[in-house]
Scaffold this motif. Structure first.
Motif, PDB file in Angstrom:
ATOM      1  N   ILE A  19       0.847  -1.202   0.000  1.00 15.37           N
ATOM      2  CA  ILE A  19       0.000   0.000   0.000  1.00 15.37           C
ATOM      3  C   ILE A  19       0.880   1.248   0.000  1.00 15.37           C
ATOM      4  CG2 ILE A  19      -1.542   1.372   1.460  1.00 15.37           C
ATOM      5  CD1 ILE A  19      -2.959  -1.256   2.200  1.00 15.37           C
ATOM      6  N   ALA A  20       1.965   1.202   0.760  1.00 10.55           N
ATOM      7  CA  ALA A  20       2.856   2.373   0.849  1.00 10.55           C
ATOM      8  C   ALA A  20       3.501   2.696  -0.488  1.00 10.55           C
ATOM      9  CB  ALA A  20       3.929   2.122   1.904  1.00 10.55           C
ATOM     10  N   GLN A  21       3.602   1.695  -1.384  1.00  5.47           N
ATOM     11  CA  GLN A  21       4.251   1.903  -2.681  1.00  5.47           C
ATOM     12  C   GLN A  21       3.254   2.137  -3.816  1.00  5.47           C
ATOM     13  OE1 GLN A  21       7.568   2.080  -2.541  1.00  5.47           O
ATOM     14  NE2 GLN A  21       7.416   1.563  -0.358  1.00  5.47           N
ATOM     15  N   VAL A  25      -3.325   5.442  -6.716  1.00  6.21           N
ATOM     16  CA  VAL A  25      -4.240   6.219  -5.872  1.00  6.21           C
ATOM     17  C   VAL A  25      -3.408   6.936  -4.818  1.00  6.21           C
ATOM     18  CG1 VAL A  25      -6.201   4.651  -6.221  1.00  6.21           C
ATOM     19  CG2 VAL A  25      -4.622   4.259  -4.309  1.00  6.21           C
ATOM     20  N   ARG A  26      -4.008   7.883  -4.122  1.00  2.00           N
ATOM     21  CA  ARG A  26      -3.305   8.612  -3.056  1.00  2.00           C
ATOM     22  C   ARG A  26      -3.815   8.130  -1.704  1.00  2.00           C
ATOM     23  NH1 ARG A  26      -4.030  13.720  -0.459  1.00  2.00           N
ATOM     24  NH2 ARG A  26      -5.758  14.233  -1.881  1.00  2.00           N
ATOM     25  N   THR A  27      -2.945   7.541  -0.931  1.00  2.00           N
ATOM     26  CA  THR A  27      -3.320   7.043   0.389  1.00  2.00           C
ATOM     27  C   THR A  27      -3.448   8.201   1.362  1.00  2.00           C
ATOM     28  OG1 THR A  27      -2.320   4.862   0.064  1.00  2.00           O
ATOM     29  CG2 THR A  27      -2.571   5.620   2.335  1.00  2.00           C
ATOM     30  N   LEU A  28      -4.576   8.248   2.077  1.00  2.00           N
ATOM     31  CA  LEU A  28      -4.832   9.302   3.061  1.00  2.00           C
ATOM     32  C   LEU A  28      -4.574   8.818   4.477  1.00  2.00           C
ATOM     33  CD1 LEU A  28      -8.212  10.593   1.562  1.00  2.00           C
ATOM     34  CD2 LEU A  28      -5.917  11.513   1.153  1.00  2.00           C
ATOM     35  N   ASN A  29      -4.806   7.536   4.715  1.00  2.00           N
ATOM     36  CA  ASN A  29      -4.621   6.985   6.058  1.00  2.00           C
ATOM     37  C   ASN A  29      -4.456   5.480   5.933  1.00  2.00           C
ATOM     38  OD1 ASN A  29      -4.616   6.417   8.799  1.00  2.00           O
ATOM     39  ND2 ASN A  29      -6.822   6.755   9.072  1.00  2.00           N
ATOM     40  N   THR A  30      -3.473   4.931   6.607  1.00  2.00           N
ATOM     41  CA  THR A  30      -3.317   3.477   6.643  1.00  2.00           C
ATOM     42  C   THR A  30      -2.838   3.077   8.033  1.00  2.00           C
ATOM     43  OG1 THR A  30      -2.259   1.561   5.602  1.00  2.00           O
ATOM     44  CG2 THR A  30      -0.959   3.558   5.725  1.00  2.00           C
ATOM     45  N   ASP A  46      -7.132  -5.861  10.951  1.00  2.00           N
ATOM     46  CA  ASP A  46      -5.736  -6.046  10.589  1.00  2.00           C
ATOM     47  C   ASP A  46      -5.182  -4.812   9.891  1.00  2.00           C
ATOM     48  OD1 ASP A  46      -5.444  -8.641  11.639  1.00  2.00           O
ATOM     49  OD2 ASP A  46      -6.419  -9.491   9.883  1.00  2.00           O
ATOM     50  N   ILE A  47      -5.898  -4.328   8.860  1.00  2.00           N
ATOM     51  CA  ILE A  47      -5.486  -3.130   8.125  1.00  2.00           C
ATOM     52  C   ILE A  47      -6.696  -2.244   7.877  1.00  2.00           C
ATOM     53  CG2 ILE A  47      -4.593  -2.224   5.918  1.00  2.00           C
ATOM     54  CD1 ILE A  47      -2.909  -4.715   5.631  1.00  2.00           C
ATOM     55  N   TYR A  48      -6.507  -0.951   8.041  1.00  2.00           N
ATOM     56  CA  TYR A  48      -7.480   0.041   7.577  1.00  2.00           C
ATOM     57  C   TYR A  48      -6.778   0.905   6.547  1.00  2.00           C
ATOM     58  CZ  TYR A  48     -10.566   4.082   7.393  1.00  2.00           C
ATOM     59  OH  TYR A  48     -11.390   5.106   6.962  1.00  2.00           O
ATOM     60  N   TRP A  49      -7.418   1.050   5.370  1.00  2.00           N
ATOM     61  CA  TRP A  49      -6.806   1.806   4.270  1.00  2.00           C
ATOM     62  C   TRP A  49      -7.828   2.796   3.730  1.00  2.00           C
ATOM     63  CZ3 TRP A  49      -5.617  -0.464  -1.241  1.00  2.00           C
ATOM     64  CH2 TRP A  49      -4.872   0.476  -1.987  1.00  2.00           C
ATOM     65  N   GLU A  50      -7.453   4.053   3.789  1.00  2.00           N
ATOM     66  CA  GLU A  50      -8.298   5.127   3.254  1.00  2.00           C
ATOM     67  C   GLU A  50      -7.526   5.808   2.132  1.00  2.00           C
ATOM     68  OE1 GLU A  50      -9.943   9.244   5.144  1.00  2.00           O
ATOM     69  OE2 GLU A  50     -10.406   7.400   6.271  1.00  2.00           O
ATOM     70  N   PHE A  51      -8.130   5.897   0.957  1.00  2.00           N
ATOM     71  CA  PHE A  51      -7.418   6.465  -0.185  1.00  2.00           C
ATOM     72  C   PHE A  51      -8.399   7.189  -1.100  1.00  2.00           C
ATOM     73  CE2 PHE A  51      -8.765   2.228  -1.447  1.00  2.00           C
ATOM     74  CZ  PHE A  51      -9.287   2.413  -2.722  1.00  2.00           C
ATOM     75  N   THR A  52      -7.850   7.956  -2.044  1.00  2.00           N
ATOM     76  CA  THR A  52      -8.687   8.670  -2.997  1.00  2.00           C
ATOM     77  C   THR A  52      -8.132   8.512  -4.405  1.00  2.00           C
ATOM     78  OG1 THR A  52      -9.616  10.820  -3.627  1.00  2.00           O
ATOM     79  CG2 THR A  52      -7.425  10.843  -2.650  1.00  2.00           C
ATOM     80  N   ASP A  55     -11.223  11.996  -6.850  1.00  2.00           N
ATOM     81  CA  ASP A  55     -12.616  12.453  -6.804  1.00  2.00           C
ATOM     82  C   ASP A  55     -13.350  11.925  -5.575  1.00  2.00           C
ATOM     83  OD1 ASP A  55     -12.509  13.835  -9.313  1.00  2.00           O
ATOM     84  OD2 ASP A  55     -12.621  11.897 -10.330  1.00  2.00           O
ATOM     85  N   ILE A  56     -13.152  10.657  -5.270  1.00  2.00           N
ATOM     86  CA  ILE A  56     -13.900   9.979  -4.212  1.00  2.00           C
ATOM     87  C   ILE A  56     -12.924   9.422  -3.185  1.00  2.00           C
ATOM     88  CG2 ILE A  56     -15.488   8.072  -3.686  1.00  2.00           C
ATOM     89  CD1 ILE A  56     -16.515   8.321  -6.571  1.00  2.00           C
ATOM     90  N   ILE A  57     -13.315   9.484  -1.916  1.00  2.00           N
ATOM     91  CA  ILE A  57     -12.530   8.863  -0.849  1.00  2.00           C
ATOM     92  C   ILE A  57     -13.104   7.471  -0.582  1.00  2.00           C
ATOM     93  CG2 ILE A  57     -11.919   8.952   1.597  1.00  2.00           C
ATOM     94  CD1 ILE A  57     -11.908  11.996   1.381  1.00  2.00           C
TER      95      ILE A  57
END
Length: 253
Positions: A19-21, A25-30, A46-52, A55-57
């Motif tokens: 996810i870090a690589q 998309v642009r990761t907002l929170n992981t 285990d993992i929470y991933w928020e990205f955009t 246009d949409i999150i």
């Protein structure tokens, strides 16, 4: 802890690192491990991933389970429904053979990422994505004019497993999933090179629509990306791309 547990935990770590690589998309929170504040309570995952995508999150809750029961599925459904916005869930697990679990997951916005524990030999599995079912637009236009539909949309199933193909006499001849399976059987020795397939039909082919006035719609072709992947060497990057593709597909992007 079983060896299976270690395998699925490693898959989670590989996904988190990938996810870090990820650049599409642009990761907002992981978070790993994750503590997520929902509307009514706090949830662990285990993992929470928020990205955009610009246009949409999108919000994704990822869990690893050796096996998936209805109870575990309901627990993840409760979590994603308690998180506002475009939220999906991912379960990294062994192959799931129960139809009710598969259907419930698909309807609830949960991606089942099914992995086999590595064996002592290479194990190749087909991966099909970027699916486009292309209809004959000129035929559709004329048919809608004939029955007086105007600009009304005629919907077809978005799930290949339930997209059946008929001939011009209304006889069932194949399914979209059947085409994928046939191609996979023919190319099991073709290596891992990714390719784009354009499947043309040798005779007029139609999908069922369940629309009263236009019960069938003519196909032009089906395109998809295909690769054979060694599941013993499945990378985090490949898993993240699969997850992203299914998230966008679920939300109709």
């Amino acid at each position: 802890m079983t060896s299976n547990s270690h395998f699925y935990e490693k898959a989670i770590r590989d996904i988190y690192d990938a996810i870090a690589q990820e650049q599409s998309v642009r990761t907002l929170n992981t978070q790993y491990p994750a503590t997520i504040q929902g509307k009514t309570s706090v949830h662990a995952a285990d993992i929470y991933w928020e990205f955009t995508d610009g246009d949409i999150i999108y919000k994704t809750v990822i869990q690893a389970k050796e096996t998936v029961t209805l109870g575990e599925l309901f627990s993840l459904v409760r979590i994603i429904r308690d998180i506002p916005g475009q939220t999906t869930g991912v379960l990294i697990t062994q192959p799931v053979y129960k139809k009710d679990i598969k259907e419930m997951a698909a309807n609830a916005g949960i991606i089942l990422y099914e992995l086999l524990e590595p064996s002592g030999q290479d194990l190749w599995e087909p991966v099909v994505d970027n699916i486009q079912i292309n209809v004959d637009k000129e035929w559709v236009k004329k048919e809608k004019e004939r029955v007086g539909l105007g600009d009304e949309q005629v919907q077809i199933s978005a799930n290949p497993k339930y997209s059946f193909i008929y001939d011009e006499n209304g006889n069932l001849v194949d399914s979209v999933q059947g085409i994928f399976d046939s191609y996979s059987r023919k190319h099991r020795s073709a290596g891992t090179e990714r390719r784009t397939v354009i499947h043309e039909f040798p005779a007029p082919a139609f999908l069922q629509t369940h629309h009263e006035l236009v019960p069938f719609i003519k196909l032009e072709n089906i395109t998809f990306d295909f690769a054979l992947v060694n599941v013993n060497e499945l990378s985090g990057e490949e898993m993240v791309k699969y997850i992203l593709g299914n998230i966008f597909k679920y939300f109709g992007q």
